[in-house]
Scaffold this motif. Structure first.
Motif, mmCIF file in Angstrom:
data_model
loop_
_atom_site.group_PDB
_atom_site.id
_atom_site.type_symbol
_atom_site.label_atom_id
_atom_site.label_comp_id
_atom_site.label_asym_id
_atom_site.label_seq_id
_atom_site.Cartn_x
_atom_site.Cartn_y
_atom_site.Cartn_z
ATOM 1 N N ASN A 4 1.229 -0.781 -0.619
ATOM 2 C CA ASN A 4 0.160 0.090 -0.171
ATOM 3 C C ASN A 4 1.315 1.275 0.053
ATOM 4 O OD1 ASN A 4 0.428 0.224 2.485
ATOM 5 N ND2 ASN A 4 -0.717 -0.883 3.675
ATOM 6 N N THR A 5 0.667 2.215 0.008
ATOM 7 C CA THR A 5 1.469 3.315 -0.035
ATOM 8 C C THR A 5 2.252 3.664 1.114
ATOM 9 O OG1 THR A 5 -1.022 4.947 1.356
ATOM 10 C CG2 THR A 5 -0.717 4.812 -0.833
ATOM 11 N N ASP A 6 1.991 3.456 2.225
ATOM 12 C CA ASP A 6 2.781 2.955 3.841
ATOM 13 C C ASP A 6 4.272 2.395 3.364
ATOM 14 O OD1 ASP A 6 2.405 5.840 4.164
ATOM 15 O OD2 ASP A 6 0.743 5.243 5.487
ATOM 16 N N SER A 7 3.563 0.942 3.130
ATOM 17 C CA SER A 7 4.352 -1.022 3.536
ATOM 18 C C SER A 7 4.326 -1.852 2.778
ATOM 19 C CB SER A 7 3.118 -0.948 4.740
ATOM 20 O OG SER A 7 2.103 -1.286 4.848
ATOM 21 N N ILE A 8 4.516 -2.566 3.297
ATOM 22 C CA ILE A 8 5.215 -3.522 2.181
ATOM 23 C C ILE A 8 5.096 -4.666 3.285
ATOM 24 C CG2 ILE A 8 6.895 -5.156 0.431
ATOM 25 C CD1 ILE A 8 8.141 -1.829 -0.367
ATOM 26 N N ILE A 9 3.724 -6.142 2.495
ATOM 27 C CA ILE A 9 3.984 -7.403 3.190
ATOM 28 C C ILE A 9 4.905 -8.315 2.355
ATOM 29 C CG2 ILE A 9 2.395 -8.974 4.212
ATOM 30 C CD1 ILE A 9 2.589 -6.234 5.258
ATOM 31 N N THR A 51 1.902 -18.366 8.003
ATOM 32 C CA THR A 51 1.027 -17.832 9.440
ATOM 33 C C THR A 51 1.847 -16.887 9.725
ATOM 34 O OG1 THR A 51 2.176 -18.804 11.301
ATOM 35 C CG2 THR A 51 0.032 -19.369 10.904
ATOM 36 N N ILE A 52 2.945 -16.409 9.474
ATOM 37 C CA ILE A 52 3.909 -15.358 9.724
ATOM 38 C C ILE A 52 4.378 -13.928 8.113
ATOM 39 C CG2 ILE A 52 6.132 -14.863 11.082
ATOM 40 C CD1 ILE A 52 4.192 -15.655 12.985
ATOM 41 N N ARG A 53 3.987 -13.411 9.008
ATOM 42 C CA ARG A 53 4.003 -12.139 7.979
ATOM 43 C C ARG A 53 5.213 -11.267 8.749
ATOM 44 N NH1 ARG A 53 3.545 -15.651 5.550
ATOM 45 N NH2 ARG A 53 1.081 -16.320 4.184
ATOM 46 N N LEU A 54 6.417 -10.588 7.742
ATOM 47 C CA LEU A 54 7.151 -9.522 7.276
ATOM 48 C C LEU A 54 6.355 -8.036 6.817
ATOM 49 C CD1 LEU A 54 10.770 -10.639 7.752
ATOM 50 C CD2 LEU A 54 8.913 -10.478 9.369
ATOM 51 N N GLY A 55 6.460 -6.816 7.555
ATOM 52 C CA GLY A 55 6.127 -5.770 6.586
ATOM 53 C C GLY A 55 7.002 -4.915 7.405
ATOM 54 N N GLU A 62 7.853 -4.936 10.672
ATOM 55 C CA GLU A 62 6.646 -4.874 11.286
ATOM 56 C C GLU A 62 6.719 -6.768 11.514
ATOM 57 O OE1 GLU A 62 4.046 -1.247 11.435
ATOM 58 O OE2 GLU A 62 3.521 -3.153 10.423
ATOM 59 N N VAL A 63 6.962 -7.474 12.426
ATOM 60 C CA VAL A 63 6.452 -9.054 12.292
ATOM 61 C C VAL A 63 5.022 -9.695 12.384
ATOM 62 C CG1 VAL A 63 6.838 -11.173 12.933
ATOM 63 C CG2 VAL A 63 8.508 -9.718 13.292
ATOM 64 N N TYR A 64 4.340 -9.750 11.249
ATOM 65 C CA TYR A 64 2.473 -10.612 11.264
ATOM 66 C C TYR A 64 2.317 -11.970 12.108
ATOM 67 C CZ TYR A 64 2.337 -5.786 9.785
ATOM 68 O OH TYR A 64 1.669 -4.390 9.444
ATOM 69 N N SER A 66 -1.015 -13.809 11.582
ATOM 70 C CA SER A 66 -2.160 -14.119 10.990
ATOM 71 C C SER A 66 -2.990 -13.153 10.528
ATOM 72 C CB SER A 66 -3.282 -14.820 11.953
ATOM 73 O OG SER A 66 -2.761 -16.445 11.817
ATOM 74 N N GLU A 67 -2.690 -11.732 10.170
ATOM 75 C CA GLU A 67 -2.324 -10.298 9.933
ATOM 76 C C GLU A 67 -2.434 -9.590 11.217
ATOM 77 O OE1 GLU A 67 -6.080 -9.804 7.749
ATOM 78 O OE2 GLU A 67 -5.655 -11.615 5.937
ATOM 79 N N GLN A 68 -2.033 -9.816 12.691
ATOM 80 C CA GLN A 68 -1.823 -9.157 13.710
ATOM 81 C C GLN A 68 -0.795 -8.748 14.085
ATOM 82 O OE1 GLN A 68 -3.731 -11.194 17.352
ATOM 83 N NE2 GLN A 68 -3.184 -9.720 18.284
ATOM 84 N N ILE A 69 -0.330 -7.549 13.707
ATOM 85 C CA ILE A 69 0.927 -7.416 14.369
ATOM 86 C C ILE A 69 1.882 -7.808 15.882
ATOM 87 C CG2 ILE A 69 2.837 -5.130 14.924
ATOM 88 C CD1 ILE A 69 0.977 -3.649 13.211
ATOM 89 N N ILE A 70 3.031 -8.305 16.349
ATOM 90 C CA ILE A 70 3.164 -8.922 17.280
ATOM 91 C C ILE A 70 4.448 -8.552 17.898
ATOM 92 C CG2 ILE A 70 2.007 -11.224 16.485
ATOM 93 C CD1 ILE A 70 4.700 -13.002 15.679
ATOM 94 N N ARG A 71 4.872 -8.156 17.007
ATOM 95 C CA ARG A 71 6.248 -7.577 17.013
ATOM 96 C C ARG A 71 6.704 -6.201 16.298
ATOM 97 N NH1 ARG A 71 11.208 -9.711 19.861
ATOM 98 N NH2 ARG A 71 12.201 -7.101 20.781
ATOM 99 N N VAL A 72 7.170 -5.243 16.897
ATOM 100 C CA VAL A 72 7.474 -3.744 15.818
ATOM 101 C C VAL A 72 9.213 -3.855 16.347
ATOM 102 C CG1 VAL A 72 7.252 -1.947 15.507
ATOM 103 C CG2 VAL A 72 5.479 -2.532 15.853
ATOM 104 N N PHE A 73 10.184 -3.729 15.482
ATOM 105 C CA PHE A 73 11.609 -3.126 15.355
ATOM 106 C C PHE A 73 11.957 -1.831 14.420
ATOM 107 C CE2 PHE A 73 11.072 -7.496 14.868
ATOM 108 C CZ PHE A 73 11.603 -8.482 16.209
#
Length: 127
Positions: A4-9, A51-55, A62-64, A66-73
């Motif tokens: 999207n305009t602000d992030s890449i998953i 289940t895990i995604r990096l954004g 950001e680590v997701y 199932s679409e929920q943020i679980i950690r931010v670096f």
């Protein structure tokens, strides 16, 4: 890759888990328990890949789950990063001020590298 305009998953990549599971087959001929442990590790990585995604955002990784943020670096805390074995990428390393992190490459490695070069403007990444 979802953008999207602000992030890449990053998109998932099942390459590493599949190779580990395939490696378990000949290992089980040598030692059944060793083959079983390696196969279970490959299956674990397969579930994590699903289940895990990096954004990547302009300010943080950001680590997701199932679409929920679980950690931010936040990138401001990063000291270095490296992708091990670039020909066949299997491990992503980054170091923050207070900790180090190793992640298996269970997502698109080419997009990972492009995002790191774009967002993580550390003076010099480890080769």
């Amino acid at each position: 890759m979802i953008t999207n305009t602000d992030s890449i998953i990053l998109s998932p990549s099942y390459t590493l888990p599949l190779w580990i599971i395939l490696l378990a087959l000949p290992l089980s001929l040598i030692n059944l328990w060793l083959g079983l442990v390696v196969a279970l590790f490959g299956l674990f990585l397969m579930v994590q890949t699903a289940t895990i995604r990096l954004g990547f955002t302009p300010t943080s990784l950001e680590v997701y789950r199932s679409e929920q943020i679980i950690r931010v670096f936040p990138y401001a805390d990063w000291l270095s990063w490296q992708i091990f074995w670039t020909r066949v990428p299997v491990l992503f390393y980054f170091r923050e001020v207070k900790s180090i992190h190793f992640l298996p490459i269970i997502f698109d490695s080419k997009t990972l590298k492009l995002c790191l070069e774009k967002y993580c403007t550390i003076e010099k990444p480890l080769a």
